[in-house]
Design a protein around this motif. Structure first.
Motif, PDB file in Angstrom:
ATOM      1  N   TYR A  97       0.822  -1.222   0.000  1.00 29.81           N
ATOM      2  CA  TYR A  97       0.000   0.000   0.000  1.00 29.81           C
ATOM      3  C   TYR A  97       0.853   1.268   0.000  1.00 29.81           C
ATOM      4  O   TYR A  97       0.595   2.181  -0.806  1.00 29.81           O
ATOM      5  CB  TYR A  97      -0.946   0.002   1.189  1.00 29.81           C
ATOM      6  CG  TYR A  97      -1.829   1.228   1.241  1.00 29.81           C
ATOM      7  CD1 TYR A  97      -2.864   1.399   0.335  1.00 29.81           C
ATOM      8  CD2 TYR A  97      -1.613   2.225   2.196  1.00 29.81           C
ATOM      9  CE1 TYR A  97      -3.673   2.516   0.364  1.00 29.81           C
ATOM     10  CE2 TYR A  97      -2.408   3.348   2.239  1.00 29.81           C
ATOM     11  CZ  TYR A  97      -3.447   3.497   1.320  1.00 29.81           C
ATOM     12  OH  TYR A  97      -4.228   4.615   1.357  1.00 29.81           O
ATOM     13  N   PRO A  98       1.893   1.383   0.872  1.00 35.87           N
ATOM     14  CA  PRO A  98       2.751   2.581   0.769  1.00 35.87           C
ATOM     15  C   PRO A  98       3.427   2.712  -0.597  1.00 35.87           C
ATOM     16  O   PRO A  98       3.580   3.835  -1.107  1.00 35.87           O
ATOM     17  CB  PRO A  98       3.785   2.371   1.886  1.00 35.87           C
ATOM     18  CG  PRO A  98       3.133   1.449   2.844  1.00 35.87           C
ATOM     19  CD  PRO A  98       2.272   0.547   2.020  1.00 35.87           C
ATOM     20  N   THR A  99       3.803   1.575  -1.188  1.00 37.10           N
ATOM     21  CA  THR A  99       4.432   1.638  -2.508  1.00 37.10           C
ATOM     22  C   THR A  99       3.459   2.145  -3.560  1.00 37.10           C
ATOM     23  O   THR A  99       3.822   2.940  -4.442  1.00 37.10           O
ATOM     24  CB  THR A  99       4.955   0.252  -2.916  1.00 37.10           C
ATOM     25  OG1 THR A  99       5.828  -0.246  -1.889  1.00 37.10           O
ATOM     26  CG2 THR A  99       5.720   0.319  -4.225  1.00 37.10           C
ATOM     27  N   VAL A 100       2.211   1.695  -3.470  1.00 41.50           N
ATOM     28  CA  VAL A 100       1.190   2.172  -4.405  1.00 41.50           C
ATOM     29  C   VAL A 100       0.999   3.678  -4.261  1.00 41.50           C
ATOM     30  O   VAL A 100       0.917   4.416  -5.264  1.00 41.50           O
ATOM     31  CB  VAL A 100      -0.142   1.430  -4.183  1.00 41.50           C
ATOM     32  CG1 VAL A 100      -1.271   2.087  -4.963  1.00 41.50           C
ATOM     33  CG2 VAL A 100      -0.013  -0.026  -4.594  1.00 41.50           C
ATOM     34  N   LYS A 101       0.953   4.175  -3.043  1.00 38.13           N
ATOM     35  CA  LYS A 101       0.758   5.609  -2.815  1.00 38.13           C
ATOM     36  C   LYS A 101       1.946   6.418  -3.349  1.00 38.13           C
ATOM     37  O   LYS A 101       1.754   7.467  -3.970  1.00 38.13           O
ATOM     38  CB  LYS A 101       0.567   5.875  -1.318  1.00 38.13           C
ATOM     39  CG  LYS A 101      -0.678   5.231  -0.728  1.00 38.13           C
ATOM     40  CD  LYS A 101      -1.944   5.836  -1.304  1.00 38.13           C
ATOM     41  CE  LYS A 101      -2.143   7.259  -0.852  1.00 38.13           C
ATOM     42  NZ  LYS A 101      -3.410   7.841  -1.342  1.00 38.13           N
TER      43      LYS A 101
END
Length: 294
Positions: free
Chosen positions: A140-144
């Motif tokens: 999720y942090p990578t997607v953001k």
């Protein structure tokens, strides 16, 4: 019954040990190769033989029809182009990601091996923490982050993800290797006026053939066989073969075709098998030379 005298070698001892070793190696090879042989065997069967239910039997009338279907006409959803489109996508993703992550890991590992400071040990600790954190927890942090950089579901984005996620692993391997390289080599290059990067490029890299081959093979295997990252970050135009394979297996259009699914699985695995067959001896030589010591 005769007994061997002290210090006398038994005639049957070495031969029995050798036969036992060969038997163990043959059994181990059969254990690992049997699933692959079963998949290949069933991929060569027409559906009439598959429906008979004897998956352990050899094909009576071998045919490559399932392979042709898996390659160019199996449905992966709305499109029916087989795994062929995913081959070029996987090559475009894997090759640059392997090259960048391997060279960047080599540079990081050499810098940490040469940096004689407690801060180097702290950075190495942080690298190892990044190594043991499951990348599923960082999705999720990578997607953001990629979304804020306009790289989400792009070709550049999926390469960047593989490089970043592979850096802790490659850095650890290279650092452990370079710790064992004599410091006199780097010191002599600096005395000749070579900079850090010049020393790394002209002196250290030529000495790193073993570790370079080992890391490149491990990275290639991991990136080529990746499914989750390719599914999330590659985008519809860059889906790798593993995603295409899963789409073929899970396709709900028409009746199930196990022979096509198995043929697609073998086709997807062929590039990694080729890499191991062509560079396997260098990989073993690198392991034997201590490329992953430490």
């Amino acid at each position: 019954m005769t007994r061997s005298l002290p210090g006398e070698r038994s005639v049957f001892g070495p031969r029995a040990a050798r036969l036992g070793l060969y038997a163990f190696l043959v059994a181990s090879a059969a254990f690992f190769l049997l699933p692959l042989l079963l998949v290949i065997s069933n991929s060569l069967k027409p559906m009439e033989e598959i429906r008979q239910g004897n998956l352990l039997a050899l094909p009576v009338k071998p045919t490559f029809d399932a392979w042709l279907t898996a390659w160019k006409s199996a449905c992966t959803g709305l499109e029916c182009g087989g795994v062929r489109p995913g081959l070029w996508n996987s090559i475009k993703i894997t090759v640059p990601a392997v090259v960048i992550s391997t060279l960047a890991g080599a540079l990081n590992g050499y810098a940490l091996a040469q940096w004689k400071s407690r801060h180097a040990n702290l950075i190495m600790l942080l690298v190892m923490v990044g190594l043991f954190i499951p990348y599923q927890a960082m999705l999720y942090p990578t997607v953001k982050i990629l979304s804020s950089l306009s790289l989400f579901r792009t070709y550049s984005g999926i390469i960047l993800v593989h490089v970043v996620y592979g850096l802790p692993y490659t850095t650890l391997l290279f650092r452990n290797f370079y710790v064992g390289v004599p410091e006199e080599i780097s010191r002599a290059a600096r005395m000749e006026g070579a900079s850090f990067l010049r020393t790394f490029r002209s002196v250290i890299l030529p000495l790193s053939t073993n570790i370079l081959v080992v890391v490149a093979i491990l990275q290639f295997t991991g990136i080529w066989n990746d499914y989750l990252l390719g599914l999330i970050f590659a985008g519809n135009d860059n889906l790798p073969m593993t995603v295409q394979l899963t789409n073929i297996v899970n396709n709900a259009r028409g009746s199930a075709s196990p022979n096509v699914n198995m043929a697609a699985a073998v086709i997807t695995a062929i590039p990694t098998l080729i890499v191991y067959f062509l560079s396997g001896r260098y990989f073993v030589r690198g392991i034997a030379a201590g490329a992953v010591k430490g």
